[in-house]
Design a protein around this motif. Structure first.
Motif, short mmCIF file in Angstrom:
data_model
loop_
_atom_site.label_atom_id
_atom_site.label_comp_id
_atom_site.label_asym_id
_atom_site.label_seq_id
_atom_site.Cartn_x
_atom_site.Cartn_y
_atom_site.Cartn_z
N GLY A 21 0.94 -1.11 -0.10
CA GLY A 21 0.01 -0.09 0.01
C GLY A 21 0.71 1.24 0.04
N SER A 22 0.17 2.55 -0.05
CA SER A 22 0.83 3.76 -0.11
C SER A 22 1.61 4.10 1.27
CB SER A 22 -0.16 4.79 -0.55
OG SER A 22 -1.06 4.93 0.63
N PRO A 23 2.39 5.03 1.40
CA PRO A 23 3.01 5.42 2.79
C PRO A 23 1.88 5.60 3.61
CG PRO A 23 4.16 6.20 0.91
CD PRO A 23 3.04 5.73 0.35
N ALA A 24 0.73 6.39 3.28
CA ALA A 24 -0.14 6.90 4.36
C ALA A 24 -0.95 5.33 4.93
CB ALA A 24 -1.24 7.84 3.54
N GLN A 25 -1.11 4.59 3.96
CA GLN A 25 -1.83 3.45 4.28
C GLN A 25 -0.84 2.46 5.07
OE1 GLN A 25 -2.79 1.91 -0.01
NE2 GLN A 25 -4.95 2.17 0.35
N GLN A 26 0.36 2.37 4.94
CA GLN A 26 1.11 1.71 5.67
C GLN A 26 1.25 2.19 7.06
OE1 GLN A 26 5.23 1.30 4.27
NE2 GLN A 26 4.32 1.21 2.09
N ARG A 27 1.25 3.82 7.26
CA ARG A 27 1.20 4.39 8.51
C ARG A 27 -0.13 4.24 9.25
NH1 ARG A 27 3.62 8.58 5.29
NH2 ARG A 27 1.52 9.48 5.18
N GLU A 28 -1.27 4.09 8.68
CA GLU A 28 -2.46 3.72 9.42
C GLU A 28 -2.49 2.48 9.79
OE1 GLU A 28 -7.28 3.79 8.49
OE2 GLU A 28 -5.96 4.44 6.71
N ARG A 29 -1.98 1.54 8.82
CA ARG A 29 -1.85 0.26 9.22
C ARG A 29 -1.06 0.01 10.50
NH1 ARG A 29 -1.36 -1.83 4.57
NH2 ARG A 29 0.72 -2.17 4.27
N ASP A 30 -0.01 0.46 10.57
CA ASP A 30 1.06 0.43 11.76
C ASP A 30 0.51 1.20 12.88
OD1 ASP A 30 2.95 -0.60 10.26
OD2 ASP A 30 4.09 0.99 9.86
N ASP A 31 -0.39 2.35 12.71
CA ASP A 31 -0.88 2.89 13.84
C ASP A 31 -2.00 1.82 14.60
OD1 ASP A 31 0.64 4.96 13.72
OD2 ASP A 31 -0.91 6.22 12.65
N ARG A 32 -2.58 1.19 13.77
CA ARG A 32 -3.60 0.41 14.13
C ARG A 32 -2.99 -0.91 14.80
NH1 ARG A 32 -9.01 1.08 12.32
NH2 ARG A 32 -9.17 3.12 11.67
N ILE A 33 -2.13 -1.58 14.20
CA ILE A 33 -1.30 -2.64 14.82
C ILE A 33 -1.00 -2.18 16.37
CG2 ILE A 33 0.48 -4.02 14.69
CD1 ILE A 33 -0.32 -4.23 11.76
N ASP A 34 -0.32 -1.09 16.24
CA ASP A 34 0.34 -0.52 17.66
C ASP A 34 -0.68 -0.30 18.66
OD1 ASP A 34 2.83 -0.47 16.27
OD2 ASP A 34 2.81 1.60 16.07
N ALA A 35 -1.92 -0.08 18.17
CA ALA A 35 -2.93 0.16 19.23
C ALA A 35 -3.33 -1.05 19.79
CB ALA A 35 -3.93 0.74 18.63
N LEU A 36 -3.13 -2.26 19.02
CA LEU A 36 -3.74 -3.58 19.70
C LEU A 36 -2.99 -3.88 20.85
CD1 LEU A 36 -3.69 -5.53 16.43
CD2 LEU A 36 -5.74 -4.64 17.63
N PRO A 37 -3.52 -5.01 21.86
CA PRO A 37 -3.05 -5.41 22.92
C PRO A 37 -1.48 -6.13 22.49
CG PRO A 37 -5.13 -6.22 22.89
CD PRO A 37 -4.78 -5.51 21.59
N ALA A 38 -0.62 -6.09 23.53
CA ALA A 38 0.68 -6.46 23.11
C ALA A 38 0.76 -7.55 22.62
CB ALA A 38 1.73 -6.09 24.54
N GLY A 39 0.09 -8.70 23.18
CA GLY A 39 0.38 -10.13 22.64
C GLY A 39 1.74 -10.56 23.23
N LEU A 40 1.94 -11.18 22.25
CA LEU A 40 3.43 -12.04 22.33
C LEU A 40 4.65 -10.86 22.54
CD1 LEU A 40 4.24 -14.86 22.43
CD2 LEU A 40 5.45 -14.36 20.15
N ALA A 41 4.26 -9.73 22.29
CA ALA A 41 5.32 -8.46 22.39
C ALA A 41 5.34 -8.05 23.90
CB ALA A 41 4.86 -7.16 21.48
#
Length: 303
Positions: free
Chosen positions: A49-69
């Motif tokens: 995806g575009s840089p903007a889509q990547q940033r949005e996707r990264d932000d959403r993933i970062d907002a998830l519970p840490a899980g294994l991290a």
């Protein structure tokens, strides 16, 4: 080790992500804005995806519970992997380990089994040398580049083994191993598992497969295994049953293990008597106590 070389052509991947919700075994809820088109070709689906889509996707993933991290879960993951890679739970004792285990990947060394024949050892030594040019391994970079992709020891041998052990006495080399473990294996596996809507156990299953098979794009690499699993079952992010999908993923990984050349590398106990056990028990948060068997040994974490 059945790890394949870390090179490959792009692969078509379809990724759906869903986010939200509290409660136990938190997983994301469906969000169409984070889906990668099934026609998108990219070596790394996390960068599609575009840089903007990547940033949005990264932000959403970062907002998830840490899980294994989560640090406590990451420690469990490190001990689980060490039980299979080094027959120990003391993964921190393995920074200086180095041997050729006869699997066709040359030397296997360090906390994650960096291999001289599969490019990750070369990446590690190049990274460490950029940070610390005078390290004991720097002189072996030309030889590592020559043997990359083979099981050859040409230009390495006992002096290289001694240099690896010497380098492992340096906290900076140990830190470099941690960095490259996370960069090549842990972070991509966990983030992609979150994109697939997987629980902490699912994230670990992805991580262990990434370590064992390498992040290769062919049928025997991690992405090929994931692609095969997605043909058999929908991911949780696609609305499927997570346990059914993870069983399909483990089946696909087991098939790859069964194609290996030696009896040692065809041992699938890290799936059969470890991950499959956790999945059957419904331990989706990878909570302790944990008991499992791998390569004929029994291991426990917690009482």
């Amino acid at each position: 080790m059945t790890r394949v070389v870390l090179f490959g052509a792009p692969i078509a991947v379809a990724v759906s992500v869903y986010f939200g919700g509290g409660g136990e075994s938190q997983r994301p809820k469906d969000d169409p804005s984070l889906r990668v088109s099934p026609t998108a070709f990219a070596p790394d689906p996390l960068k599609a995806g575009s840089p903007a889509q990547q940033r949005e996707r990264d932000d959403r993933i970062d907002a998830l519970p840490a899980g294994l991290a989560d640090p406590a879960k990451k420690e469990i993951a490190a001990r689980l992997v060490a039980s299979a890679e080094n027959s120990t739970l003391d993964w921190k004792s393995q920074y200086g380990a180095i041997e050729d285990i006869g699997d066709g990947n040359g030397y296997t060394a360090g906390i994650i089994g960096f291999c001289s024949g599969t490019n990750d050892m070369l990446q590690l030594v190049e990274y460490f040398t950029r940070e610390h040019p005078d390290n004991p391994l720097a002189r072996y970079l030309p030889a590592l580049r020559e043997v990359d992709g083979s099981d050859s020891h040409e230009g390495l041998g006992a002096p290289f083994e001694a240099a690896w052990a010497k380098a492992a006495e340096d906290p900076e080399f140990r830190r470099a191993q941690d960095v490259m473990r996370d960069r090549i294996y842990f972070d991509p596996a966990v983030r992609l598992a979150k994109m697939d809507g997987l629980s902490t156990l699912g994230q670990f299953i992805y991580y262990d497969a990434m370590v064992l098979h390498g992040p290769g794009l062919g049928q025997d690499g991690f992405y090929g295994i994931r692609e095969a699993a997605m043909k058999s079952a929908d991911t949780a992010a696609e609305g499927g049953d997570e346990k059914a999908y993870l069983n399909a993923f483990l089946d696909a990984g087991r098939t790859v293990i069964g194609r290996q050349k030696t009896e040692q590398t065809r041992d699938s106990s890290r799936i059969d008597t470890a991950q499959r056990v956790f999945l059957r028990e419904g331990n989706m948060d990878l909570d302790t106590p944990l008991t499992w068997r791998v390569y004929g040994e029994t291991f426990r974490i917690g009482s």
